[in-house]
Design a protein around this motif. Structure first.
Motif, short mmCIF file in Angstrom:
data_model
loop_
_atom_site.label_atom_id
_atom_site.label_comp_id
_atom_site.label_asym_id
_atom_site.label_seq_id
_atom_site.Cartn_x
_atom_site.Cartn_y
_atom_site.Cartn_z
N TRP A 231 0.83 -1.21 0.00
CA TRP A 231 0.00 0.00 0.00
C TRP A 231 0.86 1.26 0.00
N LEU A 232 1.95 1.24 0.78
CA LEU A 232 2.83 2.41 0.82
C LEU A 232 3.42 2.71 -0.54
N THR A 233 3.88 1.68 -1.25
CA THR A 233 4.53 1.90 -2.54
C THR A 233 3.53 2.13 -3.67
N THR A 234 2.27 1.73 -3.46
CA THR A 234 1.27 1.86 -4.52
C THR A 234 0.47 3.14 -4.40
N ASP A 238 5.23 9.37 -1.43
CA ASP A 238 6.40 9.12 -0.60
C ASP A 238 5.95 8.25 0.58
N PRO A 239 6.42 7.01 0.66
CA PRO A 239 5.98 6.13 1.76
C PRO A 239 6.19 6.73 3.14
N ALA A 240 7.17 7.60 3.30
CA ALA A 240 7.44 8.18 4.61
C ALA A 240 6.35 9.14 5.05
N ASP A 241 5.44 9.53 4.14
CA ASP A 241 4.35 10.43 4.52
C ASP A 241 3.43 9.81 5.56
N VAL A 242 3.42 8.48 5.66
CA VAL A 242 2.54 7.83 6.62
C VAL A 242 2.97 8.12 8.06
N LEU A 243 4.22 8.57 8.24
CA LEU A 243 4.72 8.89 9.58
C LEU A 243 4.89 10.38 9.80
N ALA A 244 4.44 11.18 8.86
CA ALA A 244 4.71 12.62 8.94
C ALA A 244 3.72 13.35 9.82
N ASP A 245 2.56 13.69 9.29
CA ASP A 245 1.59 14.52 10.01
C ASP A 245 0.65 13.64 10.84
N PRO A 246 0.67 13.73 12.16
CA PRO A 246 -0.22 12.89 12.98
C PRO A 246 -1.70 13.14 12.71
N THR A 247 -2.06 14.37 12.30
CA THR A 247 -3.47 14.66 12.05
C THR A 247 -4.00 13.95 10.81
N ALA A 248 -3.09 13.53 9.94
CA ALA A 248 -3.52 12.82 8.72
C ALA A 248 -3.59 11.32 8.93
N VAL A 318 7.38 9.19 14.35
CA VAL A 318 6.19 8.48 14.80
C VAL A 318 5.86 8.85 16.23
N THR A 319 4.57 8.94 16.52
CA THR A 319 4.09 9.27 17.87
C THR A 319 2.98 8.31 18.25
#
Length: 722
Positions: A231-234, A238-248, A318-319
């Protein structure tokens, strides 16, 4: 081999290549470069009749690696792959002579590199490519033996490796109830590097701490992370976006849940394609969400260790908010499951299954004619697997899980102390099964002679197959198990069940197909039948090996047929054999008030509580007398006593008065009425089901519903010889 030739391959143990530390642990006769001479059981442990394996003129590292792999195969119980090693040695020697490039060691040469080198060897020598058989022979070296070599030479934590195999790496923790599995898993297939490192660390820590088991990690949890990686690569730029903004995180978790709800996105290996077209259960989506949320929670809670283990990476962002947001997307499944008979196998289906069992144990050169579920007739070749035949039979007879039978100990039977003498045909034995799911649950049950005979025949079969070996498991792997220490593989068992299902096309009494690959239905069926015999819940829980009675009740099928017959069995009958309808007041009279003077030896008195009775013991001629099937034995004894009393009294009357007793005699009229009433009552009870009768003791109960005692021809199903 001379000492000079052997000394050419000696290396100093220290900071050099770790293969030499492993090489030093080998017996002298196994250190090469020529194997065979000096090894006493060489012919027994090799795959052909070659007297020796020559690895001379190979690079030192290659020799050390190949001899270590050969020794590992011998210790593992598989045969040493002499043909594959000899072929690889010829390929490398030719590459050296012609200065063709190749990897410096087996550890750095994966199967693709070896296959390319093999293709060059065949093409340059004979202008043709290797055959399929030749490629398959080479693949043997790059399976378990190479994984074991890499694990043995790895100095770091075991979870840092890209391939995890408990059979190849004894450092991987297993519980006492988990046998060493023939399957592994590959966390290295996760493409996102920072995710791959964290998953290895997380799952390795969970295994070592005992929070997770190997079965859960290898078969469930790693699949969830593989889908998350896809899912991250598809779906993310940028796969790292999943760890960026906690509100998202909330919306990202929801997007992931929608994505994995598509069966096409859940495919991580070829076997997953069989689920295409079927809706994804909510529980499967929840498991994936929990796996990802658990990873986020683990890294966030161990931030200091994460920086040391994972280094600079997106994980520093990550939080706990990320974890809470993903946990929040887990769908609550209401626990309102009603009882049904979806997993119950009726007698129609069981009869077909037991009739088809001999086909599994039949040799491949023999055939058996069977009637399929659609009433067509087929003649099929035997599957030549008597072990699988006995495993299915034991699952039917005991209701154990497939893993509990497949991996149970060889010596799994023990005597029952202080067993009452109930006759040799009904002797009980204690069966110790492989309880691997619930640590606090029991792992023994009592079994009858039928189960004992099946186990005894399997023990005889194993002794014949491995006469001079120590025996650990009752059901053993047939190939690649020279020492007989590996359990029967689950994949083989599933293949046999699928093959038999396709051949026989079993159906139940409603025409619905029955797939034998769902062996848990045998467990549902067994527990349901025991429940219908009237066993208390706590006894069923003990037999099932469950930790709570709630789980046990999920296995009980609410069959309409049994419910109807059980209700009819509770019907109250008058003395003339007719049924009565009980009102709430009647139940109050019988139960709530618990009036001892209304409980009769052969039934109940329905006289209102405030009234008195002046009929004495003339209940069988009283209109307020009722009874049911729970008093059958008392009524039968009373019928016999009444008949004997009438015969004795009429005989004495005739002797004394020299004439028969008149039929209108007051005493005889009353006794005849009682005899007639008892006869009518028993005839009515015999024509109705009786297992659910209230107040009956377990010893008096008979099956109350559809389940009938199924006679299995055990001698026809089994083969004692290999």
């Amino acid at each position: 081999m001379t000492n000079e030739r052997r000394s050419q391959h000696l290396r100093t143990i220290g900071a050099g290549d770790p293969i030499w530390r492993q090489w030093q642990t080998l017996p002298p006769e196994w250190r090469g470069p020529v194997l065979g001479p000096g090894i006493s059981n060489w012919a027994e442990i090799t795959e052909n009749d070659w007297p020796r394996l020559d690895l001379s003129r190979l690079p030192d590292a290659f020799v050390a690696e190949l001899v270590w792999m050969a020794h590992w195969q011998a210790c593992d119980g598989t045969r040493v792959a002499v043909l594959a090693m000899a072929q690889l040695a010829n390929i490398v020697r030719r590459a050296i002579d012609e200065e063709h490039p190749f990897p410096p060691s087996i550890r750095e040469m994966d199967y693709d590199a070896a296959a390319a080198l093999q293709g060059w060897f065949y093409a340059s020598r004979g202008k043709r490519l290797p055959t399929r058989k030749g490629r398959a022979r080479l693949r043997v070296l790059f399976g378990f033996a190479r994984h074991a070599l890499i694990a043995a030479c790895h100095a770091g934590p075991w979870w840092q490796l890209d391939e995890w195999h408990p059979r190849c790496d004894p450092r991987i923790p297993l519980t006492n109830r988990e046998p060493v599995a023939n399957y592994g898993c590959a966390p290295g297939q996760i493409s996102v590097a920072w995710l791959r490192s964290a998953v290895k660390w997380h799952l390795g820590t969970m295994l070592e701490s005992g929070v997770l088991r190997w079965t859960t990690v290898s078969q469930e949890r790693l699949k969830s992370f593989r889908r998350f990686d896809n899912w991250l690569t598809t779906c993310l730029a940028d796969p790292a976006d999943v760890l960026a903004d906690p509100t998202a995180a909330v919306e990202q978790a929801a997007a992931f849940a929608r994505w994995i709800a598509d069966p096409r996105n859940r495919v991580t290996r070829e076997s997953d394609t069989r689920h295409l077209g079927k809706p994804v259960p909510i529980r499967g989506i929840n498991d994936d969400l929990r796996a990802v949320a658990g990873l986020f929670e683990f890294v966030a809670a161990n931030a200091v260790e994460a920086r040391a283990v994972l280094g600079p990476s997106p994980w520093q962002q990550v939080t706990t908010t990320h974890a809470d947001s993903w946990f929040g997307r887990v769908t609550r499944i209401p626990h309102q499951r009603g009882f049904d008979d979806a997993n119950y196998l009726d007698d129609h289906a069981l009869t077909q299954i037991t009739a088809a069992l001999p086909l599994i144990g039949l040799p491949r050169d023999q055939q058996l004619t069977l009637t399929r579920g659609d009433r067509s007739t087929i003649t099929a070749d035997g599957l030549d697997d008597p072990q699988a035949m006995r495993m299915i039979l034991l699952q039917i007879l005991t209701g154990r899980r497939a893993s509990e039978i497949r991996t149970c100990d060889f010596d799994c039977l023990s005597a029952v102390p202080d067993q009452p003498q109930a006759g040799e045909a009904r002797a009980l034995t204690r069966f110790h099964y492989a309880q691997s799911k619930i640590d606090v649950a029991p792992d023994t049950i009592l079994v009858d002679r039928e189960v004992t005979e099946v186990i005894a025949e399997q023990q005889c079969w194993v002794r014949t197959q491995h006469p001079d070996r120590s025996r650990r498991y009752l059901f053993v792997q047939r190939n690649g198990n020279r020492s007989g220490i590996k359990p029967y593989p689950s994949g083989t068992y599933n293949w046999v069940l699928r093959t038999l299902s396709d051949l026989v096309a079993i159906t139940d009494s409603k025409g619905r197909p029955v797939r034998l690959s769902r062996t848990h239905r045998f467990r549902h069926t067994r527990l349901t039948r025991l429940a219908e015999l009237g066993l208390p819940v706590h006894v069923l829980q003990r037999y099932a090996g469950h930790a709570t009675p709630t789980m046990t009740m999920h296995y009980i099928a609410a069959r309409d047929e049994h419910a109807e017959q059980a209700f009819l069995a509770t019907a109250k009958l008058r003395a003339d054999g007719t049924r009565i309808q009980l009102s709430s007041d009647d139940h109050d009279s019988l139960h709530l008030f618990a009036r001892a003077d209304r409980f009769l030896p052969n039934g109940w008195c329905m006289l209102p509580p405030l009234q008195s009775c002046d009929k004495g013991n003339a209940c069988l001629t009283c209109s307020v007398f009722v009874t049911d099937a729970s008093h059958r034995q008392v009524l039968q004894r009373q019928l016999r006593d009444t008949a004997d009393l009438i015969d004795r009294a009429t005989t004495e009357f005739e002797k004394r008065h020299h004439q028969p007793m008149p039929e209108d005699n007051v005493w005889l009229t009353q006794r005849r009425a009682e005899h007639a009433a008892l006869t009518r009552l028993l005839e009515t009870l015999d024509s109705a089901p009786d297992a659910a009768a209230h107040g009956a003791t377990p010893a008096r109960r008979e099956p109350s519903a559809g389940p009938v005692a199924l006679t299995l021809d055990l001698s026809r199903h089994r083969r004692s010889r290999p």
